[in-house]
Design a protein around this motif. Sequence first.
Motif, PDB file in Angstrom:
ATOM      1  N   THR A 168       0.866  -1.137  -0.009  1.00  0.00           N
ATOM      2  CA  THR A 168      -0.038   0.030  -0.052  1.00  0.00           C
ATOM      3  C   THR A 168       0.737   1.199   0.038  1.00  0.00           C
ATOM      4  OG1 THR A 168      -1.905  -1.195   1.185  1.00  0.00           O
ATOM      5  CG2 THR A 168      -1.705   1.291   1.285  1.00  0.00           C
ATOM      6  N   ILE A 169       0.596   2.324  -0.873  1.00  0.00           N
ATOM      7  CA  ILE A 169       1.258   3.820  -0.745  1.00  0.00           C
ATOM      8  C   ILE A 169       0.154   4.576  -0.404  1.00  0.00           C
ATOM      9  CG2 ILE A 169       2.372   5.293  -2.179  1.00  0.00           C
ATOM     10  CD1 ILE A 169       2.837   2.780  -4.317  1.00  0.00           C
ATOM     11  N   VAL A 170       0.712   5.444   0.375  1.00  0.00           N
ATOM     12  CA  VAL A 170      -0.217   6.627   1.091  1.00  0.00           C
ATOM     13  C   VAL A 170       0.584   7.977   0.741  1.00  0.00           C
ATOM     14  CG1 VAL A 170      -1.205   7.835   2.901  1.00  0.00           C
ATOM     15  CG2 VAL A 170      -1.243   5.316   2.988  1.00  0.00           C
ATOM     16  N   ARG A 171       0.062   8.786  -0.419  1.00  0.00           N
ATOM     17  CA  ARG A 171       0.731   9.932  -0.713  1.00  0.00           C
ATOM     18  C   ARG A 171      -0.037  11.211  -0.154  1.00  0.00           C
ATOM     19  NH1 ARG A 171       1.782  11.753  -6.946  1.00  0.00           N
ATOM     20  NH2 ARG A 171       1.702  13.844  -6.830  1.00  0.00           N
ATOM     21  N   TRP A 172       0.951  12.019   0.430  1.00  0.00           N
ATOM     22  CA  TRP A 172       0.218  13.387   1.018  1.00  0.00           C
ATOM     23  C   TRP A 172       0.750  14.603  -0.147  1.00  0.00           C
ATOM     24  CZ3 TRP A 172       1.564  14.106   6.802  1.00  0.00           C
ATOM     25  CH2 TRP A 172       0.836  12.910   7.401  1.00  0.00           C
ATOM     26  N   ASP A 173      -0.105  15.282  -0.673  1.00  0.00           N
ATOM     27  CA  ASP A 173       0.194  16.661  -1.419  1.00  0.00           C
ATOM     28  C   ASP A 173      -0.263  17.766  -0.641  1.00  0.00           C
ATOM     29  OD1 ASP A 173       1.550  15.432  -3.783  1.00  0.00           O
ATOM     30  OD2 ASP A 173      -0.524  14.336  -3.842  1.00  0.00           O
ATOM     31  N   GLY A 174       0.345  18.935  -1.138  1.00  0.00           N
ATOM     32  CA  GLY A 174      -0.109  20.169  -0.214  1.00  0.00           C
ATOM     33  C   GLY A 174       0.140  19.979   1.351  1.00  0.00           C
ATOM     34  N   VAL A 175       1.323  19.440   1.695  1.00  0.00           N
ATOM     35  CA  VAL A 175       1.775  19.505   2.840  1.00  0.00           C
ATOM     36  C   VAL A 175       1.823  20.536   3.687  1.00  0.00           C
ATOM     37  CG1 VAL A 175       3.245  18.288   4.679  1.00  0.00           C
ATOM     38  CG2 VAL A 175       2.625  17.151   2.530  1.00  0.00           C
ATOM     39  N   ARG A 176       1.098  21.011   4.624  1.00  0.00           N
ATOM     40  CA  ARG A 176       1.198  22.430   5.337  1.00  0.00           C
ATOM     41  C   ARG A 176       2.397  22.725   6.025  1.00  0.00           C
ATOM     42  NH1 ARG A 176      -4.454  21.206   4.758  1.00  0.00           N
ATOM     43  NH2 ARG A 176      -4.456  19.967   6.804  1.00  0.00           N
ATOM     44  N   ASP A 177       2.741  21.497   6.490  1.00  0.00           N
ATOM     45  CA  ASP A 177       4.114  21.854   7.445  1.00  0.00           C
ATOM     46  C   ASP A 177       5.308  22.036   6.683  1.00  0.00           C
ATOM     47  OD1 ASP A 177       4.918  21.430   9.973  1.00  0.00           O
ATOM     48  OD2 ASP A 177       6.086  19.777   9.525  1.00  0.00           O
ATOM     49  N   PHE A 178       5.462  21.722   5.244  1.00  0.00           N
ATOM     50  CA  PHE A 178       6.367  21.868   4.231  1.00  0.00           C
ATOM     51  C   PHE A 178       6.820  23.503   4.205  1.00  0.00           C
ATOM     52  CE2 PHE A 178       6.198  17.625   1.702  1.00  0.00           C
ATOM     53  CZ  PHE A 178       6.442  17.047   2.885  1.00  0.00           C
ATOM     54  N   PRO A 179       8.154  24.025   4.214  1.00  0.00           N
ATOM     55  CA  PRO A 179       8.412  25.039   3.710  1.00  0.00           C
ATOM     56  C   PRO A 179       7.853  25.686   2.587  1.00  0.00           C
ATOM     57  CG  PRO A 179      10.466  23.776   4.362  1.00  0.00           C
ATOM     58  CD  PRO A 179       9.340  22.873   4.311  1.00  0.00           C
ATOM     59  N   GLN A 180       7.145  26.801   2.643  1.00  0.00           N
ATOM     60  CA  GLN A 180       6.647  27.438   1.265  1.00  0.00           C
ATOM     61  C   GLN A 180       7.677  28.029   0.487  1.00  0.00           C
ATOM     62  OE1 GLN A 180       3.418  27.153   0.811  1.00  0.00           O
ATOM     63  NE2 GLN A 180       3.514  25.845   2.855  1.00  0.00           N
TER      64      GLN A 180
END
Length: 510
Positions: A168-180
Amino acid sequence: MVSQWQFDIPTAGSKRLPPDGRYMEALSSQGYGFEAAIADLIDNSIDAGAENVLVHFLRDGDSLVSLVIVDDGKGMDEGELDVAMTVGGRRGYDAKALGMFGTGLKSASLSHAESVTVVSRTKRSRPVGRRWLMERAKHGFECDIIDPTYAQDFIDFYQGCPIAFQGTIVRWDGVRDFPQHGGGGQTDRYLHRTVNKLGLHLGLHLHRFLARNDFHITISVQDVRTGIEYANYGVVPLDPFAYPVSGDPDYPRTFSADIPGLGPVLMESHIWPPRSSLDEYKAFGTVLERAGFYFYRNDRLVQAGGWNNYRQPEQHLALARVAVDLPDDPDGKVFRLTVKKDGVQASPEFADSLDTAPDAEERVFAAYLVDAERVYREVRRHAGIARKAAVPPGRGMDPQVRQVVEEELPMLAHEGPLQFRWQKLPTDTFFEIDQEDKVLLLNQHYRAALLGGRAGSLNDAPVVKALMYLLMQDAFQRERIGSRLKDNIELWQSVLVAAARAELDRMADS
């Protein structure tokens, strides 16, 4: 007014009231920490029988673009994936499963990302995928079906690392914790800090699984365009009870608390050796946070320290740690686990039973706490160590630093706290002392350099302030500053100004 109290409330039928789409916003606002959210996803991998889990940070040059968690567990077919992506989806949790409420995947993911995509394959089924896009989810619970070709390509991308025949693969996009804005090394600093914290969190809360030979977690950082892998770390177990020699030869001892309606709760009670420098003792939290109960549910650590209303945290119990494997309590009458699996709420009956809880030799739990406190106190007395009392730290010092100072040093009674304040001073001056008001003034001119370009705040520059606090104790405890101390202050002033100017020069060159 009701003439007589009725214990049973009469009803006149029922009505179906499905949740509003905004329920998804509430679901994603549960206060999941970043590390706790990742750990919750890995719980699903463990339940799926995974032997290998990859936490994959994907970057495009200086920008972080996605976070992916991959496992080689048994995977899901289309029907199982639909259940997994349904909020509160009903599935038969095994008695030893780490999942509980059917919300972890969704709430953990959407707490930190604008979308979560799940692609999965079993040995007997083709890859299938679903996506929750936050904007669509909160306007009607509409879950996207992933194109089968992309689902196959995504599985192929991780074929052999770690997926073999299923996974199984879970992918997050638009991660709010990432530096902008990743320029200026911001992404590298973020990754260094985050990967370290994540590794410690996973190593601690999943240490019993990681100690086995058949379970591994890897954290990797890779560029999506070049394929270059910048980092690859294996998470190591961080056992909070892994001391080489007990702080007291009579421990560990197992006490049994008899809880009405639940039965015996076994508490394996340990005393750490004093002054330990092992990561297992000091790599997470403060001294006060580390002491207390370590609750496990199905071998997963769900609370790391704390006394659960039994007593207040205190420095002299810093060596006391108690391992408790939660008994079966399906109704949560005595122990209730938080949805985030980051704490346990215990009923008053638990705290009430502790003092007199006996071990096999009829020694009681209250005596264990006395022994833990004795070991903590004796080490300094035997070493002849008596630390000099200090002026209390005050406004401007980070609360975590302040707490450790107060744990490690006796505080001077009837003394006002030492405060820190930034102020415009001559450029040949790093600091000034206001003895009367107990204020240490730091030169505003050097603030940006000391903060590395970050925005300032009341409790900023904790390292500089901590060092100045320790250096300036004598100056704030004396009515007059003698010639020897004056000379030391002049020396510190010159060296610190030179160091601050060097930082300014480095900022100008970068």
